[in-house]
Scaffold this motif. Structure first.
Motif: not given
Length: 138
Positions: A118-127
């Protein structure tokens, strides 16, 4: 009910351990700091390190492949510093992965991963987070 007073010799030992952790971190010896932290937690699990020290120790425990100890340190970190740490979702991602891949607790893993997603903004971390959630639900 007031907390039970800590005996003087135990207080002295706790202070020595806390100073040793700070010294090891100051010398960039995180493996030694992590070992002393675990000893401190055995004596008094309510001891709280300063924010960055606790995060450094938790990260070291995770990199040392000690998932249960790392999870406890990360949870203590979130319980005490979530509101003042701008990257708390990254700690939640780490906890989700620890619970998912190493500690076999799907419920806790899903809880932390969902909060992180719900809060991650880094694309790699979110993936990574979404992939881990999908794996848990699959």
């Amino acid at each position: 009910v007031p907390p039970t007073p800590v005996p003087a010799e135990q207080r002295t030992r706790i202070e020595r351990l806390r100073h040793a952790i700070a010294d090891w971190i100051g010398q960039h010896n995180l493996p030694a700091a992590a070992e002393v932290y675990l000893e401190l937690m055995r004596i008094d699990p309510n001891q709280l390190l300063p924010r960055q020290h606790l995060l450094d120790v938790a990260n070291q425990l995770a990199s040392d492949r000690r998932p249960a100890e790392a999870a406890r340190a990360y949870e203590q970190f979130l319980a005490n510093y979530r509101s003042t740490y701008e990257y708390a979702e990254q700690v939640e991602l780490m906890l989700g992965i620890l619970y998912s891949r190493y500690l076999n607790d799907r419920d806790k893993a899903s809880q932390y991963l969902q909060r992180a997603a719900d809060k991650l903004t880094d694309p790699g971390q979110l993936r990574m987070c979404r992939d881990e959630l999908a794996r848990l639900q699959g």
